[in-house]
Structure formats: C-alpha cells, structure tokens
Design an enzyme around this catalytic site. Structure first.
Site, PDB file in Angstrom:
ATOM      1  N   HIS A 112      -9.603 -39.936  31.709  1.00  0.00           N
ATOM      2  CA  HIS A 112      -9.316 -39.414  30.366  1.00  0.00           C
ATOM      3  C   HIS A 112      -9.067 -37.895  30.409  1.00  0.00           C
ATOM      4  O   HIS A 112      -9.455 -37.158  29.502  1.00  0.00           O
ATOM      5  CB  HIS A 112     -10.475 -39.742  29.410  1.00  0.00           C
ATOM      6  N   LYS A 141      -6.753 -48.923  31.196  1.00  0.00           N
ATOM      7  CA  LYS A 141      -6.770 -47.492  31.511  1.00  0.00           C
ATOM      8  C   LYS A 141      -8.218 -46.999  31.523  1.00  0.00           C
ATOM      9  O   LYS A 141      -8.971 -47.238  30.586  1.00  0.00           O
ATOM     10  CB  LYS A 141      -5.964 -46.732  30.457  1.00  0.00           C
ATOM     11  N   SER A 152       0.047 -43.555  21.517  1.00  0.00           N
ATOM     12  CA  SER A 152      -1.394 -43.621  21.270  1.00  0.00           C
ATOM     13  C   SER A 152      -1.718 -44.278  19.936  1.00  0.00           C
ATOM     14  O   SER A 152      -0.986 -44.117  18.952  1.00  0.00           O
ATOM     15  CB  SER A 152      -1.978 -42.204  21.285  1.00  0.00           C
ATOM     16  N   THR A 179      -7.475 -48.603  26.507  1.00  0.00           N
ATOM     17  CA  THR A 179      -8.311 -47.509  27.012  1.00  0.00           C
ATOM     18  C   THR A 179      -9.763 -47.977  26.998  1.00  0.00           C
ATOM     19  O   THR A 179     -10.304 -48.314  25.946  1.00  0.00           O
ATOM     20  CB  THR A 179      -8.144 -46.248  26.151  1.00  0.00           C
ATOM     21  N   TYR A 226      -7.263 -48.572  21.230  1.00  0.00           N
ATOM     22  CA  TYR A 226      -8.724 -48.521  21.210  1.00  0.00           C
ATOM     23  C   TYR A 226      -9.183 -49.723  20.396  1.00  0.00           C
ATOM     24  O   TYR A 226      -8.607 -50.012  19.336  1.00  0.00           O
ATOM     25  CB  TYR A 226      -9.232 -47.251  20.515  1.00  0.00           C
TER      26      TYR A 226
END
Length: 331
Positions: free
Chosen positions: A243, A219, A106, A156, A130
């Site tokens: 999510h 995603k 992440s 994402t 992100y």
C-alpha cells in the site's frame, strides 16, 4: 523547467500542490520506513548485463490476463485524483488509454465509474474494490464495474483498518467540500464507524466470485503463505503491494517480497508489483525477478499535478523510454 525524470515531477508537485494534498499523497504510516524502503531496496539490486547482443529491435509489449499493453507499466489504484487535477480520474483514464496501458480505478475515486469509463472508451480498465460493512454497497460497485466493461476486479486486502499517517492526523485531513467520493455517495450516511469491513477473510473470495465473471486480482500480498492461499482460492492475479508503505510500517519492500511470491505461485497466476518504481531500470529489475507488470501510484499523481492528462502521459513516456534503454543496455 525541463522534466527529465520522475523526481522532477515529484519536486513540481511538492512545490505547487496545497500542503494538505501533498502530505496526503506523500504520507506513509508511522515512521515511513516501509514507504522509504520501497525505493531504497531497488538501489541495492544490481544488474548482470550481457554485451554484444543485437538490441537494434526490441518489443516491450506484454499481456495482462490476455489483454495486450504497450509496455509493462500500469497505473495503480489511488484515491482522490481531483486533489491533484480538476478533471481527476477522467484525466488519468485518458492518459492510460493514450499510452495503451492498464488503469486500475479506485473505489475512492472523485469521479464516478461511469465517468471514468466514458472518458476512455475501449481502454483496459480494472476496478479496485474495498469490501465494506454494508455488503450491498460492495456488491453494487462490482456489478456496476462489470456492466461498464471494466475487465478485472482488484481486491485490496491489506486495509482492514487505515494505517496511522501522522501528517494526515496533524492536518485533520478531509476532502474539500466540493469533492465527493462519487462511487459511494449516499452509501454511508447511517454508518458512524469506518465503513471498511475488518472481518473480511479468504472465504469472501468465494462471495466475490459469486457476484461477477471478472477475473479477481488480490492486492496486498507480501508472503509466500498468502500467495499460496490466493492460488488455492482461485484468483487470477496477485499484486505484491504494501500500500505504498501507508499501512503496516516495518513490512518488507515490495521488490524484496516479490521473489518468494513468484516462487510460491510457480506460474499458476500472474504476479504484478507496485511500490517504489521511479525509473525504467526499476521496472526491468521487477520483471527480472518475476513480475509480469508493475503499477505506479504516486508518480501518476505527480504527473497529474504537473499538467493533468498531458503531464501523466509525460511521466509514462519517460518510464517507457527509460525501460527500453535499460533493456538494451542490459542486453
């Protein structure tokens, strides 16, 4: 106590993690209906088992974008692993390597990309991104990940703003002082608002492709319309995801959304899924409905909370054994 199934690890984590950490990991948005539906939807799906098939030999390996993994389960990107175990994402990376599966690290890791990469050299790792208002920060992260040998870039796309997770609001959730978002240190001192960029659109896929040679996986897709757009914009994979029910409450369970996404892409890109996987039979259901692989989020954190790298390997082994058994029993 004997750890027999994933819910045993969940019970352990709930008992032993600090309440604020448990609440953060467990949280869904608003009433948590989508979070809970992710799990309940699997219970409504029934197998049509076939009998008298030779299941004495089974091969449960598969490939993700050409890279072989030992079975069709990976570790979804989740933040703040040090809340579950002191070694954080380094333990996650080592467990994934030991089991020969894919780990998606992440943006919001509590270890650096360099630490994660060094903890499990030669393993299959993707990086979850992100896009931030400060595009230079995102660009540097992408280029760092590629230079370190990460093999996929997972964008994402369902988080222009953070969903309302009530327990986090009540708890005033923030990271303990000794933990840092290691990949973003120093990036946002000047940013008084959320660093996430809510203006991101499909056109930004072209921008990402200009930065990297890595395959791009989106995603957060839940509809055939967005699946079609993803293919049109040249991505290599889709993760059907809500999510973990942490964003828009009232959306579909991911296993229910999977079928229309698979039908829309017609094999042009690989389709994966996360959300609600708790048993090996859930993995088989997702594959039967068209997923190439599934990714687990919360169960990986429960494994870490139990015994770090060893606990996460236990979780993965249980899923692997249950998946193999379900395949055999379904013929």
């Amino acid at each position: 106590m004997a750890m027999v199934c994933l819910s045993d690890f969940e019970a352990y984590a709930k008992k032993y993690l600090p309440k604020i950490a448990w609440d953060f990991f467990a949280a869904g948005a608003d009433d948590c209906s989508t979070r809970d539906e992710n799990i309940l939807a699997y219970k409504r799906i029934r197998f049509r088992p076939r009998i008298l098939r030779d299941v004495s030999m089974m091969d449960i390996r598969t490939k993700l974008l050409g890279a072989e993994i030992s079975f069709p389960v990976g570790i979804a990107p989740t933040g703040f692993h040090q809340l579950a175990w002191p070694d954080g994402e380094k333990s996650t990376a080592r467990a994934a390597k030991a089991m020969n599966i894919c780990y998606i690290a992440s943006t919001y890791s509590t270890c650096t990309l360099e630490e994660i990469s060094a903890a499990a050299p030669g393993s299959l790792q993707w990086f979850q991104l992100y896009i931030h208002r400060n595009r230079a920060v995102s660009q540097q992260l992408v280029q760092r990940a590629e230079a370190l040998g990460f093999q996929g870039l997972v964008l994402t796309a369902d988080l222009p703003y953070t969903g309302k997770r009530r327990d986090d609001v009540r708890n005033g959730f923030r990271l303990p002082p000794h933990m840092k978002l290691k990949n973003l240190e120093g990036a946002f001192e000047v940013c008084k608002m959320s660093p996430l960029d809510p203006s991101v659109t499909w056109n930004d896929i072209y921008w990402l492709r200009s930065l990297t040679h890595l395959p791009i996986i989106i995603k957060g897709i839940l509809t055939k319309e967005d699946a079609e757009l993803a293919v049109r914009h040249g991505v290599q994979g889709i993760i059907v995801s809500n999510h973990g029910g942490r964003q828009l409450d009232g959306g579909p369970a991911t296993i229910d959304a999977l079928v229309e996404v698979v039908e829309a892409v017609q094999g042009r890109v690989e389709v994966y899924l996360d959300g609600g996987i708790r048993k090996g039979s859930d993995v088989l259901k997702a594959l039967a409905l068209g997923a190439k692989c599934v990714f687990i989020g919360r169960p990986a954190l429960w494994g870490l909370a139990y015994k770090g790298e060893e606990g996460l390997q236990d979780v993965l082994r249980i899923l692997q054994d249950e998946f193999r058994l379900s395949m055999a029993l379904a013929g």
